[in-house]
Design a protein around this motif. Structure first.
Motif, PDB file in Angstrom:
ATOM      1  N   ASP A  85       0.824  -1.210   0.000  1.00 56.23           N
ATOM      2  CA  ASP A  85       0.000   0.000   0.000  1.00 56.23           C
ATOM      3  C   ASP A  85       0.857   1.258   0.000  1.00 56.23           C
ATOM      4  O   ASP A  85       2.086   1.210   0.115  1.00 56.23           O
ATOM      5  CB  ASP A  85      -1.003  -0.005   1.163  1.00 56.23           C
ATOM      6  N   VAL A  86       0.203   2.386  -0.111  1.00 54.19           N
ATOM      7  CA  VAL A  86       0.878   3.670  -0.268  1.00 54.19           C
ATOM      8  C   VAL A  86       1.676   4.074   0.964  1.00 54.19           C
ATOM      9  O   VAL A  86       2.606   4.881   0.873  1.00 54.19           O
ATOM     10  CB  VAL A  86      -0.155   4.757  -0.637  1.00 54.19           C
ATOM     11  N   LEU A  87       1.355   3.498   2.120  1.00 56.73           N
ATOM     12  CA  LEU A  87       2.033   3.855   3.356  1.00 56.73           C
ATOM     13  C   LEU A  87       3.208   2.934   3.677  1.00 56.73           C
ATOM     14  O   LEU A  87       3.889   3.120   4.681  1.00 56.73           O
ATOM     15  CB  LEU A  87       1.030   3.837   4.523  1.00 56.73           C
ATOM     16  N   GLY A  88       3.428   1.935   2.835  1.00 54.21           N
ATOM     17  CA  GLY A  88       4.522   0.997   3.076  1.00 54.21           C
ATOM     18  C   GLY A  88       4.109  -0.254   3.813  1.00 54.21           C
ATOM     19  O   GLY A  88       4.957  -1.050   4.221  1.00 54.21           O
ATOM     20  N   GLY A  89       2.812  -0.469   3.994  1.00 45.52           N
ATOM     21  CA  GLY A  89       2.326  -1.737   4.528  1.00 45.52           C
ATOM     22  C   GLY A  89       2.219  -2.749   3.400  1.00 45.52           C
ATOM     23  O   GLY A  89       2.106  -2.386   2.230  1.00 45.52           O
ATOM     24  N   TYR A  90       2.242  -4.041   3.745  1.00 44.44           N
ATOM     25  CA  TYR A  90       2.182  -5.043   2.686  1.00 44.44           C
ATOM     26  C   TYR A  90       1.459  -6.297   3.155  1.00 44.44           C
ATOM     27  O   TYR A  90       1.352  -6.587   4.350  1.00 44.44           O
ATOM     28  CB  TYR A  90       3.574  -5.387   2.167  1.00 44.44           C
ATOM     29  N   PHE A  91       0.958  -7.029   2.161  1.00 45.74           N
ATOM     30  CA  PHE A  91       0.212  -8.267   2.376  1.00 45.74           C
ATOM     31  C   PHE A  91       1.034  -9.434   1.846  1.00 45.74           C
ATOM     32  O   PHE A  91       1.673  -9.330   0.801  1.00 45.74           O
ATOM     33  CB  PHE A  91      -1.118  -8.228   1.640  1.00 45.74           C
ATOM     34  N   ALA A  92       0.996 -10.552   2.568  1.00 46.67           N
ATOM     35  CA  ALA A  92       1.765 -11.717   2.150  1.00 46.67           C
ATOM     36  C   ALA A  92       0.981 -12.994   2.413  1.00 46.67           C
ATOM     37  O   ALA A  92       0.219 -13.086   3.385  1.00 46.67           O
ATOM     38  CB  ALA A  92       3.099 -11.771   2.883  1.00 46.67           C
ATOM     39  N   VAL A  93       1.174 -13.974   1.528  1.00 41.82           N
ATOM     40  CA  VAL A  93       0.619 -15.305   1.734  1.00 41.82           C
ATOM     41  C   VAL A  93       1.548 -16.047   2.683  1.00 41.82           C
ATOM     42  O   VAL A  93       2.758 -16.108   2.476  1.00 41.82           O
ATOM     43  CB  VAL A  93       0.492 -16.058   0.401  1.00 41.82           C
ATOM     44  N   ASN A  94       0.984 -16.606   3.729  1.00 43.07           N
ATOM     45  CA  ASN A  94       1.751 -17.277   4.772  1.00 43.07           C
ATOM     46  C   ASN A  94       2.257 -18.637   4.289  1.00 43.07           C
ATOM     47  O   ASN A  94       1.483 -19.533   3.975  1.00 43.07           O
ATOM     48  CB  ASN A  94       0.864 -17.452   6.008  1.00 43.07           C
ATOM     49  N   GLY A  95       3.572 -18.772   4.271  1.00 42.10           N
ATOM     50  CA  GLY A  95       4.170 -20.053   3.917  1.00 42.10           C
ATOM     51  C   GLY A  95       4.558 -20.866   5.135  1.00 42.10           C
ATOM     52  O   GLY A  95       5.171 -21.924   5.007  1.00 42.10           O
ATOM     53  N   GLY A  96       4.212 -20.373   6.317  1.00 44.05           N
ATOM     54  CA  GLY A  96       4.495 -21.103   7.544  1.00 44.05           C
ATOM     55  C   GLY A  96       5.163 -20.290   8.629  1.00 44.05           C
ATOM     56  O   GLY A  96       5.198 -20.706   9.786  1.00 44.05           O
ATOM     57  N   ASP A  97       5.670 -19.095   8.285  1.00 44.55           N
ATOM     58  CA  ASP A  97       6.398 -18.297   9.268  1.00 44.55           C
ATOM     59  C   ASP A  97       5.639 -17.076   9.766  1.00 44.55           C
ATOM     60  O   ASP A  97       6.181 -16.271  10.530  1.00 44.55           O
ATOM     61  CB  ASP A  97       7.738 -17.837   8.675  1.00 44.55           C
ATOM     62  N   LEU A  98       4.390 -16.906   9.362  1.00 40.83           N
ATOM     63  CA  LEU A  98       3.592 -15.760   9.789  1.00 40.83           C
ATOM     64  C   LEU A  98       2.486 -16.208  10.737  1.00 40.83           C
ATOM     65  O   LEU A  98       2.126 -17.392  10.769  1.00 40.83           O
ATOM     66  CB  LEU A  98       2.971 -15.061   8.576  1.00 40.83           C
ATOM     67  N   PRO A  99       1.908 -15.281  11.510  1.00 42.19           N
ATOM     68  CA  PRO A  99       0.749 -15.642  12.323  1.00 42.19           C
ATOM     69  C   PRO A  99      -0.416 -16.067  11.425  1.00 42.19           C
ATOM     70  O   PRO A  99      -0.540 -15.589  10.296  1.00 42.19           O
ATOM     71  CB  PRO A  99       0.422 -14.331  13.061  1.00 42.19           C
ATOM     72  N   GLY A 100      -1.248 -16.955  11.926  1.00 50.30           N
ATOM     73  CA  GLY A 100      -2.402 -17.409  11.161  1.00 50.30           C
ATOM     74  C   GLY A 100      -2.131 -18.689  10.399  1.00 50.30           C
ATOM     75  O   GLY A 100      -1.067 -19.309  10.517  1.00 50.30           O
ATOM     76  N   ALA A 101      -3.098 -19.086   9.596  1.00 53.97           N
ATOM     77  CA  ALA A 101      -3.035 -20.362   8.884  1.00 53.97           C
ATOM     78  C   ALA A 101      -2.147 -20.276   7.647  1.00 53.97           C
ATOM     79  O   ALA A 101      -2.026 -19.216   7.024  1.00 53.97           O
ATOM     80  CB  ALA A 101      -4.440 -20.800   8.482  1.00 53.97           C
ATOM     81  N   ARG A 102      -1.534 -21.386   7.298  1.00 56.70           N
ATOM     82  CA  ARG A 102      -0.750 -21.459   6.070  1.00 56.70           C
ATOM     83  C   ARG A 102      -1.631 -21.180   4.857  1.00 56.70           C
ATOM     84  O   ARG A 102      -2.813 -21.540   4.835  1.00 56.70           O
ATOM     85  CB  ARG A 102      -0.112 -22.846   5.913  1.00 56.70           C
ATOM     86  N   GLU A 103      -1.044 -20.522   3.867  1.00 59.22           N
ATOM     87  CA  GLU A 103      -1.684 -20.200   2.590  1.00 59.22           C
ATOM     88  C   GLU A 103      -2.771 -19.144   2.731  1.00 59.22           C
ATOM     89  O   GLU A 103      -3.499 -18.883   1.756  1.00 59.22           O
ATOM     90  CB  GLU A 103      -2.221 -21.456   1.899  1.00 59.22           C
ATOM     91  N   GLU A 104      -2.889 -18.531   3.900  1.00 63.46           N
ATOM     92  CA  GLU A 104      -3.783 -17.389   4.058  1.00 63.46           C
ATOM     93  C   GLU A 104      -2.965 -16.108   4.114  1.00 63.46           C
ATOM     94  O   GLU A 104      -1.767 -16.121   4.386  1.00 63.46           O
ATOM     95  CB  GLU A 104      -4.650 -17.539   5.302  1.00 63.46           C
ATOM     96  N   VAL A 105      -3.631 -14.983   3.843  1.00 63.88           N
ATOM     97  CA  VAL A 105      -2.957 -13.692   3.743  1.00 63.88           C
ATOM     98  C   VAL A 105      -2.886 -13.011   5.100  1.00 63.88           C
ATOM     99  O   VAL A 105      -3.837 -13.042   5.880  1.00 63.88           O
ATOM    100  CB  VAL A 105      -3.689 -12.789   2.726  1.00 63.88           C
ATOM    101  N   ALA A 106      -1.737 -12.400   5.378  1.00 67.10           N
ATOM    102  CA  ALA A 106      -1.552 -11.578   6.575  1.00 67.10           C
ATOM    103  C   ALA A 106      -1.058 -10.199   6.145  1.00 67.10           C
ATOM    104  O   ALA A 106      -0.482 -10.046   5.068  1.00 67.10           O
ATOM    105  CB  ALA A 106      -0.556 -12.231   7.537  1.00 67.10           C
ATOM    106  N   TYR A 107      -1.290  -9.206   6.994  1.00 70.78           N
ATOM    107  CA  TYR A 107      -0.904  -7.816   6.684  1.00 70.78           C
ATOM    108  C   TYR A 107       0.132  -7.325   7.676  1.00 70.78           C
ATOM    109  O   TYR A 107      -0.038  -7.474   8.888  1.00 70.78           O
ATOM    110  CB  TYR A 107      -2.124  -6.907   6.748  1.00 70.78           C
ATOM    111  N   TRP A 108       1.211  -6.743   7.156  1.00 72.34           N
ATOM    112  CA  TRP A 108       2.216  -6.079   7.988  1.00 72.34           C
ATOM    113  C   TRP A 108       2.013  -4.582   7.836  1.00 72.34           C
ATOM    114  O   TRP A 108       2.135  -4.039   6.732  1.00 72.34           O
ATOM    115  CB  TRP A 108       3.619  -6.466   7.546  1.00 72.34           C
ATOM    116  N   GLY A 109       1.680  -3.900   8.944  1.00 66.16           N
ATOM    117  CA  GLY A 109       1.332  -2.494   8.862  1.00 66.16           C
ATOM    118  C   GLY A 109       2.346  -1.564   9.495  1.00 66.16           C
ATOM    119  O   GLY A 109       2.915  -1.882  10.545  1.00 66.16           O
TER     120      GLY A 109
END
Length: 234
Positions: free
Chosen positions: A107-131
């Motif tokens: 996004d315009v503020l430098g936040g980003y979305f990523a598909v979780n491959g196993g190292d992020l909070p939440g379920a694998r293959e779901e999207v998480a947001y770093w803000g």
């Protein structure tokens, strides 16, 4: 080990996702620009992610450089264009020590979305947001295709509503594709919570990513309350 497949093999499917994405773009209540990319860049991008054009990710990497949504507030990544990296290139820029995730939007503020491959909070293959307002990951409980559909369907407005200010549309629309807004005081501080009262200037998104990654490292050991109440001097 999965066999490597060429762009031709990955794109040769009977039910590609791109026509469905085009329908979602046409029906979107938001402004959406399909940013083009060279054929060679699109072929390279889908080979880098090794998913077929049956998926939303494969369709985006094989058909466009990016989707520029809501005056450019959100850029959903494809093959990259005009200085904006591809899915794999931006992931390589952000991930450290082989972290398992795939960056799919910024996004315009430098936040980003990523598909979780196993190292992020939440379920694998779901999207998480770093803000940049939290300096941490928040699971969205959506797969990539559902995430793309939701954002095209108008979820951008609800997701970012509290962070917007009067006249943001003109300010954001004027930015080149690979640029965002540097905000001061920083969005994760008490003083930076109301972006309408901050100072904002255009900078390359790569510079924003470096800035917030450095901030996150410096503040990693502080309690959350301290992170959000840092005193900012002029």
């Amino acid at each position: 080990m999965t066999e490597w497949r060429s762009a031709a093999e990955l794109c040769n499917v009977t039910d590609p996702a791109w026509p469905s994405i085009e329908d979602q773009i046409a029906a979107s209540p938001l402004s959406v620009e399909v940013v083009s990319a060279e054929i060679s860049e699109r072929a390279m991008a889908i080979e880098q992610v090794q998913v077929t054009a049956r998926s939303a990710l494969g369709a985006l990497t094989s058909e466009c450089g990016a989707l520029r949504i809501d005056h450019g507030w959100l850029r959903i990544l494809g093959a990259g264009a005009d200085g904006l990296p591809s899915v794999r290139s931006l992931t390589d820029l952000i991930a450290v020590h082989g972290e398992r995730f795939l960056v799919v939007a910024i996004d315009v503020l430098g936040g980003y979305f990523a598909v979780n491959g196993g190292d992020l909070p939440g379920a694998r293959e779901e999207v998480a947001y770093w803000g940049p307002d939290t300096l941490t990951w928040t699971p969205l409980e959506l797969g990539h295709g559902a995430f793309v559909g939701a954002m095209l369907g108008g979820a951008v407005s609800e997701f970012y509503g509290a962070m917007r200010w009067r006249g943001w549309e003109q300010e954001v629309a004027a930015l080149p594709l690979a640029y965002g807004l540097s905000v001061y005081p920083f969005p994760f501080t008490k003083e930076g919570q109301d972006l309408g009262r901050t100072s904002r200037r255009p900078v390359p998104l790569a510079e924003l990513l470096d800035l917030y990654a450095d901030m996150a490292r410096q503040l990693a050991d502080l309690p959350d309350d301290d992170k959000f109440h840092i005193e900012v001097s002029e």
